[in-house]
Design a protein around this motif. Sequence first.
Motif, mmCIF file in Angstrom:
data_model
loop_
_atom_site.group_PDB
_atom_site.id
_atom_site.type_symbol
_atom_site.label_atom_id
_atom_site.label_comp_id
_atom_site.label_asym_id
_atom_site.label_seq_id
_atom_site.Cartn_x
_atom_site.Cartn_y
_atom_site.Cartn_z
ATOM 1 N N ASP A 1163 0.834 -1.207 0.000
ATOM 2 C CA ASP A 1163 0.000 0.000 0.000
ATOM 3 C C ASP A 1163 0.865 1.251 0.000
ATOM 4 N N ASN A 1196 -8.614 1.568 -4.153
ATOM 5 C CA ASN A 1196 -8.880 0.131 -4.313
ATOM 6 C C ASN A 1196 -9.517 -0.181 -5.662
ATOM 7 N N LYS A 1246 -12.425 -5.548 -2.382
ATOM 8 C CA LYS A 1246 -11.202 -5.144 -1.696
ATOM 9 C C LYS A 1246 -10.106 -6.194 -1.847
ATOM 10 N N GLY A 1249 -7.873 -5.417 -4.843
ATOM 11 C CA GLY A 1249 -6.933 -4.335 -4.581
ATOM 12 C C GLY A 1249 -5.824 -4.771 -3.649
ATOM 13 N N ASP A 1250 -6.179 -5.577 -2.651
ATOM 14 C CA ASP A 1250 -5.171 -6.091 -1.720
ATOM 15 C C ASP A 1250 -4.166 -6.986 -2.445
#
Length: 1511
Positions: A1163, A1196, A1246, A1249-1250
């Motif tokens: 991130d 995200n 999510k 995106g993770d």
Amino acid sequence: MESIEKTKANPLKRSFESLNSAQLEEAEPMDTDTTLIPTDYELKVYEVAMRRNTIAVLEMGAEKSMIAVMMIREIGKSLKKNDNGGGKKLILFLAPTVHLQYKDIKSQTELHVEEYYGARGVDDWNDKTWEKEINEHDVLIMTPQILLNALRKAFLSLEVFCFIVLDECHRATGKHPYARIMEEFYHKSTCRPKILGMTASPTVGKGVSSVKVSDEKIGELERLLDSQVYIVEDKIELEEDIPSANQICRFYGPMQPPDLELTAKLQNSWSKFDAVLLGFEKSPPSQYKGTGNKYKPLLDRLADDHTGILFCLENLGLLCAYEAVKVCIENARKVQEECEVHKESVMQYENFLQEVLSIIEGSHEHQKLLNVVNSGSDALSTGQISSKLHELLEIFRSFGKDKEVICVIFVERIIAAKVIERVMEKISDFSHLNVSYLTGSNSSIGGLSPKSQMEIHDGKVNLLFSTDVVEEGIHVSKCSSVIRFDLPKLFVVTGNPKQIDHMSRIIARSVNSTIHAAKNKDPDDCLVQACITNEALAYVVESTGASITPDSSVGLPKFELLVEGNLYRCKLILPPNAAFQTAVGPVARSFHVSRQLVCLDACKKLHAMRALNDHLLPHSEESSEKGPSSNGKALTSGAGTTKRKELHGSISIRMLSGTWGNKLDESKFHAYKMDFACNIAEQKYSSFLLLLETELADDVGNIEVDLYLLSKFVRASVSSCGQVYLDAQQVAKAKCFQELIFNVDSSDPVATKSDSHVIHLANTSASEESLKEMVVIAIHTGRIYCILDIAADTSAESPFKGMLMRVIPYADYYFKKYGIVLKHPEQPLLLLKQSHNSHNLLVDFRNEGASVKNKTKGGRKVVEIKPQQHAHIPPELVVGADIQTDVLKSFYLLPSLMHRLESLMLASQLREEISRHAGDFRISSSLILEALTTQRCCESFSMERLELLGDSILKYAVSCHLFLKYPKKHEGQLSSSRCRIICNSTLHKLGTNRKLQEYVRDCAFDPRGWTASGQRSIWPSPCGHGLDTMEVPLDSKFFSEDIKLLIGKTCDRGHRWMVSKTISDCVEALIGAYYVGGGLTAALSFMKWLGIEAEFEHSLIDDVIKVASLYSYAPKAEDIGIIESKLGYEFSTKGLLLEAITHESEREQGVGYCYQRLEFLGDAVLDILITRHLYESHRNVDPGMLTDLRSASVNNDSFALAAVRCNLHPHLQHGSLYLENQISAFVKFVSGLSTVVLTPDTKGPKVLGDLVESIAGAVLIDSKLNLDEVWKVFKPLLSPIVTPDKLELPPTRELNELCDSLGYFIKEHFIPKGDTVHAVLKLQLEDVLLDGQGRGPNSKAAKGMAALHLLKELELRGIKSSKRRKHDTDKVDAPIESSESALKKHKPVSEIKGACDSEKTDVPVLPPIDMKKGGPRTSLYALCKKLQWPMPAFETIEQKSRTPMQLGDTTGFNSFESQISLTIPDFGKIELTGEARADKKSSFDSAALVMLHELERRGRIIIGELNKSSE
């Protein structure tokens, strides 16, 4: 004898001395201070309370606080005597509202008193902070909830208190904090403090009607508080101190029965929906949902609302019933949280309210609701209001226009208090009265805020509606009347201001049985039975004593209910960043208890895992250092916030200080030449020389600066000329020149010559040719001019336009105005150009035109160029100065150039300070200056761009440091630690520790305030801050939240107010500056100088790689190879990639790793890479645009789309069917998109995106923190990266910005429908009302879809935003419609329909207009916003005069007259002109005021009268 007395003594007869181990002297007689004059009955209560634990029952008119103060004073003396022996003992005062009690005790005692309430931030205090409070104070006044929390966390202990006062102690029932404190701590204590309870009735509540019941209630209260009830028996004595009220009976006519058809419809509606909810209750229980009693609160609420609406209909009339439904609808949003039921059942409840509203709206009389309220008899005959309410309104009308009246009206039901207050606000007759309502509450949060208390206490509320159970802590000091509304008759109590206390006597009649029971108890012989406390399960930390019970352990996690026969077992689900994610509790007989038990077990486990510390608070490396505010008025905002303003000093520039001024011998200087080159070659400027004792850095002493004038610009350059030596005489001459040039002194007069071609000035004579370009000073005004020419064919006898446009000769004007008699009236007049006042020439106005005059018209700027102003003055009224014009022109440029030079000196000074500790990385002073400059300075540069970059650098550095240093911490702990390190409050502390606030430039350059070294300003700004030094200490008395403070303006001592967040932003900007100038190494060194621990230990990288290398990737070798080919990167350690693609759900299959830690790192990696790319690629975009670009790229949704585009999602290792379905649905949706932008109602999973972030983290570790290598992999993966020309703002923001620019207002309404939310946005244009509708999973998404539709419709009408969105709107349903077609095709929302109707029938009542500057405009803007009228437009005409003009209350040489234009939809346009004023904004106010009065004249509004007391 003494031992016999002890065995016979009543255990409640504990004096204060018996509570201490050390023997104290016998208490002295009570101090009869003149400030305390107790009555006889107060003395009796005081004597009893000093002997034993007591519950003092005193009527509300009695001064309970007097008794408490008397005891605190007396016990306080013993405290001081015992200072040298034993531990310190304190006095505790508990009250639902603390502010008024604090004022009384503080003023009546000499003890150290402090108050504690939520707004002071006590929830964030730690044991050290509480220990400091204990050591510094004698009396603590707090709410019971604060004490309970502190006791449970072991920050406080009851053993430290010797005396506790419980105000409104009748609240000590059920789960109230009073009851919890006594049960959990007091009765388990071995050293109990003395107790004084105070109440007007010990058994306030429902069901207390008999002596037997009262006796039981009193017994329960006595056992719980370990005290005995005491009441003064002498009623006559009480009545002498509390005079009886004068009662007047008002009778009302018979109540008109409500419409039977309407009542039947309401009854049928309730029966229908009640049956539906009963059906839900009886349906088979779900495995994962709680059933049974979970529906009872909703059923009860449905019945209560139905009963309340019928009550209002039958007792108050149709209007109040209508308002009651609206109150219920407004409160419906809280139902789901309170009742914990299915969305479907909540939806049925909301449908019931909507149906009831439509039934009332459909009634025959509904359209007349607001028209008949003022007409009296018509309202009665139609049933709009009841005769009872009509009589109440007549009583209010009998008060007339008295704005000092204060009346309390008691009603039976809360709903009645709310709806009558609403009706009162709609009636124009009562617009001068402030109306409010107050309802009683037994909850721990039922008290009012200190501000609300003071408004009632100070008489700012005229009519206060209240239920019977009024809070005792509220005092109304000037009450003139009390009305008991809900009885067969109306009672009006009148009398002097003190008779507010008599309201308690009226209420007291309902509790006579309580008083009777209390009186029959023997005060000395009756022993209180021991309180039997329930030994509930509790977890206690032995080291501190902190405890937690099942009831207090329940927070806000998610639960799943597992039904096992007739028993319940609860599964707790914690967030992914918690130490563990799930826990299953023991079985219980109810869902409520099973939920408490699993939470208690979870807290035990979290404490064992050290996720909770020994005070049972979340564990962190550093405890919170927040402490109490030192001033009485605590701020709600913390350090590093925009709301908080702080006073700070300014540091002096060392390079501009020296000692040469006092030397008499030769001095050595460093010389710097200042040259000026204009873009117009004919314009010449003189050069100046700057002499300094200290040598400037190369990037400070050799610079170029562009200076912007009216129609040209000048490039100023500063260059080093080496060293020069001046002897004493030369130094003196240099000083003389500086005094001359910066004080504009004139030469001595010389003899005049008689010549027809000679012009006689005041001090000299010269030929006409030599006068041109001469600098002169007017002797009558002191203004500086430059002679342009000799005005031929003019003289002092020429006409001069004076005040009021009267034409008189120049000679007569100067004689009448200044008393000057001209000696040479025949001379021709001089044509003069006035020298400019110094301006900030660092700001480029060329793009806006010369002397820009902005007018707002339809959201556009109209540019008007002012003509050049010249003056005609007789020659003998000016003094010739021995200064050349080119020198004067350069002098005009000097302040701006010197300001830039001084700013660079300051930046260089900070650079030297940092270099002494962090090393010299040769960061340019201009880059550091950029990091020190806010947008408020109006420069071409500011800190915002560097701040954005520095924020990402800081986040990345801290993330890497934490990831490597703490390999055992999970993602949640790492995120918490990172947040604590990089949060604004921490950065603020680090910045102020290094005194960075003294370097910040936070105000636009004001040349009038600039002075050369050694000079004093003629525009002083005296310091009013009470400080003698330039430095300001970091003390809360120099903090404020006042929005009217002038930010950045510096006083003569260098003090200025600054937004607290500016310091945090400056820290981030300096990190960005050091990164740009010296790379990551320089940025890390600067962070270390600040005190941020963010170094990288490369040996730890090897440790991480070694652990990942042990993961077995053989079963997934094929997958890993495919992913590597898609990424274009081959991992040296395959285990890192395996970890990056493994979801947390795989842990249930025995896998010992997941991607969460790498996601935490990735991130920050993607954040810095994208931010760095945008910063370097778009150097000329403004900071706001840069922020929007990053927001559009780092999110995200963007990463989830990238995962799908690169086909990474099939490789995600997980064991969740839910995730599989979610990913599949998103992939299918994306495959049908024609754009790369998601609509607001769609969000990327999510987990996708993770996945992208975790892979980025894996590449970073595998490449050993090589950012360039990571960017090489991810730049193609994330492409196309958004650019300014393709940036698309979120629809809601885009619509808001467009409407703000055009002067339109938007109203919004949300309707929950099952699992979705329906949003309706209303936008009123000049000719049509647009309704934009949208749906989404939540209100934000639904609002975004509705905004998207509105933008599309506006574009069709030719109204287009510069950031028009490129969404795939073909997939969007629910097209936009005008209000007419929308109402026909769609079933209209009742709230919208009501709003439209109200605009036609309900005349708005405006509060009194504030006549201060800006007040009329504010009132008009608020009206336009409320009614959705487009904003008014202003056009201004400016007139100049050579003489002062009287304009309103002021005089001036300029007058501004503004025309206002207001378009009212479906009515037309109104254009008016205001009166002339001395400034433009005041002329706007004048025009706005004229418009408001015109609207009132036309019946469009009603303007309230100004309260005399507030004038």
